[in-house]
Design an enzyme around this catalytic site. Sequence first.
Site, PDB file in Angstrom:
ATOM      1  N   TRP A  47       0.863  -1.165  -0.053  1.00 37.88           N
ATOM      2  CA  TRP A  47       0.035  -0.090  -0.099  1.00 37.88           C
ATOM      3  C   TRP A  47       0.936   1.194   0.093  1.00 37.88           C
ATOM      4  CZ3 TRP A  47      -3.092  -0.095   5.511  1.00 37.88           C
ATOM      5  CH2 TRP A  47      -2.326  -0.429   6.160  1.00 37.88           C
ATOM      6  N   ASN A  48       0.297   2.204  -0.454  1.00 37.08           N
ATOM      7  CA  ASN A  48       0.991   3.522  -0.723  1.00 37.08           C
ATOM      8  C   ASN A  48       0.195   4.693  -0.011  1.00 37.08           C
ATOM      9  OD1 ASN A  48       2.870   2.474  -2.745  1.00 37.08           O
ATOM     10  ND2 ASN A  48       0.836   2.604  -4.041  1.00 37.08           N
TER      11      ASN A  48
ATOM     12  N   HIS B   9      -7.721  19.098  -6.914  1.00 37.46           N
ATOM     13  CA  HIS B   9      -8.019  19.367  -8.145  1.00 37.46           C
ATOM     14  C   HIS B   9      -6.967  18.829  -9.114  1.00 37.46           C
ATOM     15  CE1 HIS B   9     -11.577  22.120  -7.531  1.00 37.46           C
ATOM     16  NE2 HIS B   9     -11.188  22.096  -6.457  1.00 37.46           N
TER      17      HIS B   9
ATOM     18  N   HIS C 105     -10.877  15.146 -12.542  1.00 36.84           N
ATOM     19  CA  HIS C 105     -11.537  15.736 -10.998  1.00 36.84           C
ATOM     20  C   HIS C 105     -12.767  16.249 -11.262  1.00 36.84           C
ATOM     21  CE1 HIS C 105      -9.491  19.572 -12.059  1.00 36.84           C
ATOM     22  NE2 HIS C 105     -10.326  19.953 -11.303  1.00 36.84           N
TER      23      HIS C 105
ATOM     24  N   ASP D 168     -15.299  19.566  -9.649  1.00 36.85           N
ATOM     25  CA  ASP D 168     -15.294  20.810  -9.042  1.00 36.85           C
ATOM     26  C   ASP D 168     -16.597  20.775  -8.480  1.00 36.85           C
ATOM     27  OD1 ASP D 168     -12.765  21.519 -10.398  1.00 36.85           O
ATOM     28  OD2 ASP D 168     -13.904  22.850 -11.669  1.00 36.85           O
TER      29      ASP D 168
ATOM     30  N   HIS E  21     -16.076  25.355  -4.631  1.00 36.39           N
ATOM     31  CA  HIS E  21     -14.715  25.496  -5.058  1.00 36.39           C
ATOM     32  C   HIS E  21     -14.682  27.126  -5.576  1.00 36.39           C
ATOM     33  CE1 HIS E  21     -10.941  25.210  -7.257  1.00 36.39           C
ATOM     34  NE2 HIS E  21     -11.508  25.380  -8.578  1.00 36.39           N
TER      35      HIS E  21
ATOM     36  N   HIS F 205     -16.215  28.792 -14.259  1.00 38.13           N
ATOM     37  CA  HIS F 205     -16.129  28.490 -12.902  1.00 38.13           C
ATOM     38  C   HIS F 205     -17.343  29.612 -12.026  1.00 38.13           C
ATOM     39  CE1 HIS F 205     -12.475  26.310 -13.670  1.00 38.13           C
ATOM     40  NE2 HIS F 205     -12.512  25.954 -12.308  1.00 38.13           N
TER      41      HIS F 205
HETATM   42  C1  23J Z   1      -8.269  27.688  -9.498  1.00 34.86           C
HETATM   43  C2  23J Z   1      -8.089  28.892 -10.007  1.00 34.86           C
HETATM   44  C3  23J Z   1      -8.431  28.859 -11.506  1.00 34.86           C
HETATM   45  C4  23J Z   1      -8.849  27.496 -12.121  1.00 34.86           C
HETATM   46  C5  23J Z   1      -8.888  26.382 -11.293  1.00 34.86           C
HETATM   47  C6  23J Z   1      -8.703  26.472  -9.966  1.00 34.86           C
HETATM   48  C7  23J Z   1      -9.186  25.080 -11.964  1.00 34.86           C
HETATM   49  O1  23J Z   1      -9.385  25.138 -13.433  1.00 34.86           O
HETATM   50  C8  23J Z   1      -9.574  24.035 -11.276  1.00 34.86           C
HETATM   51  O2  23J Z   1      -9.111  22.899 -11.363  1.00 34.86           O
HETATM   52  O3  23J Z   1     -10.846  24.089 -10.747  1.00 34.86           O
HETATM   53  S1  23J Z   1      -9.166  27.433 -13.852  1.00 34.86           S
HETATM   54 MN    MN Z   2     -10.932  22.023 -10.469  1.00 32.14          MN
END
Ligand code: 23J
Ligand code: MN
Length: 258
Positions: free
Chosen positions: A61-62, A69, A73, A75, A79, A208
């Site tokens: 195991w590790n 992120h 992944h 979001d 976030h 986002h």
């Molecule tokens: C934080 C700031 C900008 C971005 C991101 C995260 C991601 O792409 C992310 O993985 O949510 S663009």
């Molecule tokens: Mn992300």
Amino acid sequence: MSVLTDLVAALDSGALKVVDLTQPLGPETPVIGLPPIFAASPGVSMEVISRYDDKGPAWYWNTITMGEHTGTHFDAPVHWISGKDYPNNRCDTIEPRRFIGPACVIDVTDEVKKNEDFILMPEHVVAWEKAHGKIPRGAWVLLRTGWSARTDPAAFLNVKSDGAHSPGFHKTTSELLAKDRDVLGVGVETVGTDAGQAGTFDPPFPNHATMHGNAKFGLASLCNLDQLPPTGAIVIAAPLKIVDGSGSPLRVLAIAPA
Ligand code: 23J
Ligand code: MN
């Protein structure tokens, strides 16, 4: 209730296939580079705890360390600052029904070949709907760009002197999808759900800001979208149940007609 036994029978017969939309996750996995004034997210590191040795004679195991992120992944709404006050907006509190929905795959591979900064506009969505029908409520909208063919990390991140260059969404497109179509979220083949240049947009990182500002989700670093039909597949994307988690690496699976 035959739908579930029918599902398993269709998987067994080959009438339906499982498509893995997930990239391998390891120390070579590329991570997004933000401008150096912001904190960086660490990529994957792995350390062996034991491997059939004196530290554990019969087991391997590790320990793994990474930013939430990293790689393929999820979001969560929390976030982004625009999604921070919604109820059930984090990895451990999202209603699990919301991890599963029909996939609408918008193929812009040809456009992205011509322009690596391609931005999806509402007109592109409307044109897609003319051909494939209206995006249903609760869908995963997946932007097929061909970007996952960039297996070299430098080509994948595509950072130039003025920052990263990769495709994404116009703010008005994210608004259409989140508010009007009431999607679960969007999924992309690129390292993040915003375009490479989106830090310079108004507002910065508009996808986002808009998706999470409407309690919607994101999926980044997807692959194998070319194995999905425009409609007719379902996607299951369930993040780890990280307490207060803003996102999580995950295995994204689609079930599609074979
Ligand atoms: C934080 C700031 C900008 C971005 C991101 C995260 C991601 O792409 C992310 O993985 O949510 S663009
Ligand atoms: Mn992300």
